[in-house]
Design an enzyme around this catalytic site. Structure first.
Site, PDB file in Angstrom:
ATOM      1  N   LYS A  32      50.157  88.581  93.437  1.00 22.48           N
ATOM      2  CA  LYS A  32      48.986  88.803  92.585  1.00 22.48           C
ATOM      3  C   LYS A  32      47.742  89.178  93.390  1.00 22.48           C
ATOM      4  O   LYS A  32      46.938  89.997  92.933  1.00 22.48           O
ATOM      5  CB  LYS A  32      48.704  87.583  91.717  1.00 22.48           C
ATOM      6  CG  LYS A  32      48.130  86.383  92.441  1.00 22.48           C
ATOM      7  CD  LYS A  32      47.777  85.274  91.475  1.00 22.48           C
ATOM      8  CE  LYS A  32      47.231  84.070  92.210  1.00 22.48           C
ATOM      9  NZ  LYS A  32      45.983  84.335  92.930  1.00 22.48           N
ATOM     10  N   THR A  33      47.583  88.596  94.591  1.00 21.31           N
ATOM     11  CA  THR A  33      46.405  88.930  95.405  1.00 21.31           C
ATOM     12  C   THR A  33      46.440  90.398  95.803  1.00 21.31           C
ATOM     13  O   THR A  33      45.411  91.090  95.780  1.00 21.31           O
ATOM     14  CB  THR A  33      46.350  88.036  96.660  1.00 21.31           C
ATOM     15  OG1 THR A  33      46.372  86.667  96.262  1.00 21.31           O
ATOM     16  CG2 THR A  33      45.091  88.309  97.462  1.00 21.31           C
ATOM     17  N   ASP A 216      40.531  86.222  89.002  1.00 23.94           N
ATOM     18  CA  ASP A 216      41.735  85.634  89.580  1.00 23.94           C
ATOM     19  C   ASP A 216      41.951  84.246  88.984  1.00 23.94           C
ATOM     20  O   ASP A 216      40.997  83.591  88.541  1.00 23.94           O
ATOM     21  CB  ASP A 216      41.553  85.536  91.105  1.00 23.94           C
ATOM     22  CG  ASP A 216      42.843  85.192  91.835  1.00 23.94           C
ATOM     23  OD1 ASP A 216      43.916  85.238  91.201  1.00 23.94           O
ATOM     24  OD2 ASP A 216      42.777  84.869  93.037  1.00 23.94           O
ATOM     25  N   GLU A 217      43.193  83.772  88.979  1.00 23.92           N
ATOM     26  CA  GLU A 217      43.540  82.422  88.481  1.00 23.92           C
ATOM     27  C   GLU A 217      42.925  82.166  87.104  1.00 23.92           C
ATOM     28  O   GLU A 217      42.325  81.116  86.842  1.00 23.92           O
ATOM     29  CB  GLU A 217      43.057  81.344  89.473  1.00 23.92           C
ATOM     30  CG  GLU A 217      43.579  81.496  90.891  1.00 23.92           C
ATOM     31  CD  GLU A 217      45.043  81.105  91.051  1.00 23.92           C
ATOM     32  OE1 GLU A 217      45.706  80.858  90.031  1.00 23.92           O
ATOM     33  OE2 GLU A 217      45.511  81.070  92.198  1.00 23.92           O
ATOM     34  N   GLN A 247      51.408  77.893  85.625  1.00 20.55           N
ATOM     35  CA  GLN A 247      50.820  77.181  86.763  1.00 20.55           C
ATOM     36  C   GLN A 247      49.449  76.583  86.418  1.00 20.55           C
ATOM     37  O   GLN A 247      48.642  76.314  87.305  1.00 20.55           O
ATOM     38  CB  GLN A 247      50.688  78.112  87.968  1.00 20.55           C
ATOM     39  CG  GLN A 247      52.023  78.561  88.536  1.00 20.55           C
ATOM     40  CD  GLN A 247      51.869  79.318  89.847  1.00 20.55           C
ATOM     41  OE1 GLN A 247      51.607  78.736  90.902  1.00 20.55           O
ATOM     42  NE2 GLN A 247      52.018  80.627  89.785  1.00 20.55           N
ATOM     43  N   ARG A 582      56.987  76.285  95.555  1.00 18.55           N
ATOM     44  CA  ARG A 582      56.350  76.306  96.885  1.00 18.55           C
ATOM     45  C   ARG A 582      57.392  76.614  97.968  1.00 18.55           C
ATOM     46  O   ARG A 582      57.036  76.956  99.097  1.00 18.55           O
ATOM     47  CB  ARG A 582      55.723  74.945  97.222  1.00 18.55           C
ATOM     48  CG  ARG A 582      54.586  74.460  96.320  1.00 18.55           C
ATOM     49  CD  ARG A 582      53.534  75.493  96.077  1.00 18.55           C
ATOM     50  NE  ARG A 582      53.799  76.232  94.852  1.00 18.55           N
ATOM     51  CZ  ARG A 582      53.261  77.412  94.558  1.00 18.55           C
ATOM     52  NH1 ARG A 582      52.461  78.005  95.415  1.00 18.55           N
ATOM     53  NH2 ARG A 582      53.534  78.027  93.422  1.00 18.55           N
TER      54      ARG A 582
END
Length: 687
Positions: A32-33, A216-217, A247, A582
């Protein structure tokens, strides 16, 4: 088009969208970044946008810096006109430019959390209120929560005297801040929102300027942040929101996944772009995460996949005790390290901070360096150091260091001047001896230490710790704090830690020495090769080659509090989803059939999340043992024994906590909680 090289079709679709608002559902490890930075670079180079027209909102300063670095490397022109930062950082920038219109002095200062708490305490004192009835930290959270809902004091509905007093404190706090020219973090956003809402000229200026707003987020935005974004986005603006509702794990901070639905409606989002290809984890790990999260009803829905290998199955170890769980984890870490895995690429995750104590102890004894990520080691935590200081005084009242640490904690009206006077009176003697001769308050403290010492005579070590926590006032102090639950859990864990030091000789002395050694030795810095310990909340955004998720038991993970909260179990499941994703290559799931709690052994049933993962993805390790203590012949004949797993037609699966002969049992059911059942009528089945 170098910007698009190496992107998959869904990423390219997101990056090259025409000028319209969009919601990008970006799964864990889906890049995503890269999509966000590539989108900004594409806007500038592919669509001719000016950096001056672009605003990008992140949730951390670190993410903002990383984004600026990446964008600078991707496009040849300066990005100085671009606004990139956190909500608070961007609001601060706006308020600095329009401080007069916002009703602030040009030199207004920002208070951090500690400054804000001190300011709240000053207000309480000025209103002659009792801090016991109106705890400052609780009021700090109350004020921030109101601001995050966009509420000023006059907006709060006060139907009783307690709420009216809290409203008055909030009002006085506001007046004090305005008088002193200071703002807290929540005020930055609220003041900026009010500036845009109330000033049409300024609002239209920013709406015309920022044609491209990227967030973002997005799943972590709260209500006020969303309303602020709505005011910023004019008719010609396009909002590009990237997030993952699976998330969303910060509901306790006000995060509202409903903002995703609101965005779809308010900004006429035509379709949701889903980034589902994962570049982090092996296939079995992703299949486990997908299967788990499907049990959540309220989600937008996506399915992570990878072109990488299937990888190993998830390893599951059901330990007889929490100590053996920790031993197993340490043995596996040694094995991984022997295979060449860096210790820093191994993460040990837990739901609650208090769980770290047993794990830290095992790592310490194994001579394995470790670092508690985003937090303190167990014996370095404030509440633990306070409790240990009281124990040091019980052991030796002449300990001036311990005396100074807790003479006024919890607060008992002994200020700096009183302590300075006490130190002068003491001369070469101890502060304790001076307090014994001093006036009421220092004398009362000395007598408290004397009474605690007398009460601890003949007690076991764990009883001494409980006495110190209770009689010192630490327990009641943290019970009155809004966020004191975690500190109380840590204090309970200190009682558990003491239970293993019940030795002959001087167990208190040995325990205090052990605590000092474990807190002080082998401090690992940022660059050291050390095992990473952290809560699952702290792990969000990180990734490791090998991940251990420990304490997978009902009441622990999912946490017992989640049963009483709307959507609580779904939030816990999202937290488990974050934990699973993770891991890159190896994933270990562990639980314990018995665990020390409040100094007593408790029997637990495995977390429901374990049963929600397909069993073909799991490799059980070892042979499950129900109880370390071998039952007698008479007990073996009956299936009703402590620690046995049972099934009830109405209540489902559970584990026996206690037995009263052959007549009734106490069972902790996964869904229904703890119940006493008469065996003659219960239709209980041993499993």
């Amino acid at each position: 088009m170098e910007i698009l090289s190496g992107l998959n079709p869904q990423q390219i679709e997101a990056v090259t969208l025409p000028h319209r608002s969009a919601l990008v559902l970006a799964g864990a490890g889906s890049g995503k970044t890269r999509v966000l930075t590539s989108r900004i670079a594409y806007l500038v180079q592919g669509q001719g946008a000016s950096p001056h027209e672009i605003m990008a909102v992140t949730f951390t300063n670190k993410a903002a810096r990383e984004m600026m670095t990446r964008i600078s490397a991707m496009i040849p022109i300066s990005i100085r006109g671009m606004w990139i930062g956190t909500f608070h950082g961007l609001c601060n920038r706006m308020l600095r430019a329009h401080h007069g219109d916002a009703g602030l002095p040009a030199t207004f200062q920002i208070m951090d959390s500690a400054d804000q708490l001190a300011a709240v305490k000053r207000v309480i004192r000025s209103l002659n209120l009792d801090e016991e009835k109106y705890p400052p930290r609780d009021l700090q959270h109350f004020i921030n929560a109101q601001k995050e809902q966009g509420l000023r004091p006059h907006d709060i509905a006060a139907y009783d005297s307690y709420t009216r007093t809290r409203q008055e404190i909030y009002s006085s706090y506001e007046a004090q801040c305005n008088r002193e020219g200071v703002v807290d973090f929540a005020e930055l956003l609220l003041r900026s929102y009010e500036l845009l809402r109330n000033n049409q000229i300024i609002r239209e200026h920013y709406q015309q300027r920022f044609r491209h707003i990227l967030i973002d987020e997005f799943q972590d935005t709260n209500r006020l942040q969303y309303l602020w974004l709505k005011l910023l986005a004019g008719k010609g603006s396009a909002v590009f929101a990237v997030g993952d509702d699976d998330q969303s794990i910060y509901a306790f901070r006000g995060a509202d996944t409903g903002n995703m639905r609101e965005l779809e409606k308010d900004f006429h989002v035509e379709n949701i772009i889903k980034l589902e290809q994962n570049y982090r984890s092996h296939g079995n790990i992703l299949d486990a995460a997908n299967a788990l999260i499907r049990h959540n009803a309220s989600r937008l829905g996506k399915n992570l996949w990878t072109s990488d290998a299937r990888g190993e199955r998830l390893r599951f170890y059901n330990a007889p005790t929490d100590l053996q769980e920790a031993e197993y984890i340490v043995d596996e870490i040694r094995s991984l390290h022997g295979e060449g895995v860096m210790l820093s690429d191994i993460a040990l995750l837990y739901r609650s901070n208090a769980q770290s104590r047993v794990l830290e102890h095992a790592l310490f004894n194994a001579n394995l360096p470790y670092r508690v990520y985003g937090g303190l080691r167990f014996f370095e935590r404030q509440e633990i150091k306070h409790a240990l200081a009281y124990l040091r005084l019980v052991h030796n009242p002449e300990d001036d260091g311990a005396f100074l640490r807790v003479i006024n904690f919890p607060a008992r009206g002994i200020g700096a001047k009183s302590i300075e006077s006490l130190q002068k009176d003491a001369g070469s003697a101890s502060l304790y001896s001076a307090a014994c001769r001093a006036g009421k308050k220092p004398g009362d403290f000395a007598r408290l230490i004397d009474s605690m010492k007398a009460e601890c005579e003949g007690s076991s070590l764990s009883e001494m710790v409980e006495t110190a926590i209770d009689r010192s006032g630490l327990k009641s102090h943290y019970m009155n704090e809004k966020d004191g639950e975690e500190r109380l859990e840590n204090l309970d864990e200190l009682v558990n830690a003491a239970a293993i030091f019940e030795t002959e000789g001087d167990p208190l002395s040995e325990f205090l020495s052990h605590a000092a050694l474990e807190a002080g030795e082998r401090q690992s810095g940022e660059g050291d090769d050390a095992v990473q310990l952290m809560t699952v909340h702290s792990a969000k955004g990180l990734e490791f080659n090998a991940v251990f998720i420990s304490g997978l038991e009902e009441g622990l993970f999912p946490h017992s509090n989640s049963r009483n909260e709307a959507g609580g179990i779904e939030e816990e499941r999202r937290l488990m989803y974050v934990a699973l994703t993770r891991a890159r290559k190896r994933l270990y799931l562990t639980c314990a059939q018995s665990r020390m709690l409040h100094g007593q052994t408790n029997y637990n049933i495995p977390s429901r999340f374990l049963s929600e993962i397909p069993q073909e993805l799991i490799q059980p390790i070892g042979i499950p043992v129900r109880n370390e203590v071998q039952p007698s012949y008479a007990e073996k004949k009956s299936p009703w024994r402590i620690g046995a797993n049972v099934f009830h037609p109405k209540f489902g699966e559970g584990v026996i906590l206690a037995c009263e002969g052959s007549e009734q049992v106490q069972v902790n059911f996964r869904r229904a909680g703890v119940k006493w059942l008469a065996l003659e009528y219960a239709n209980l089945i041993a499993i």
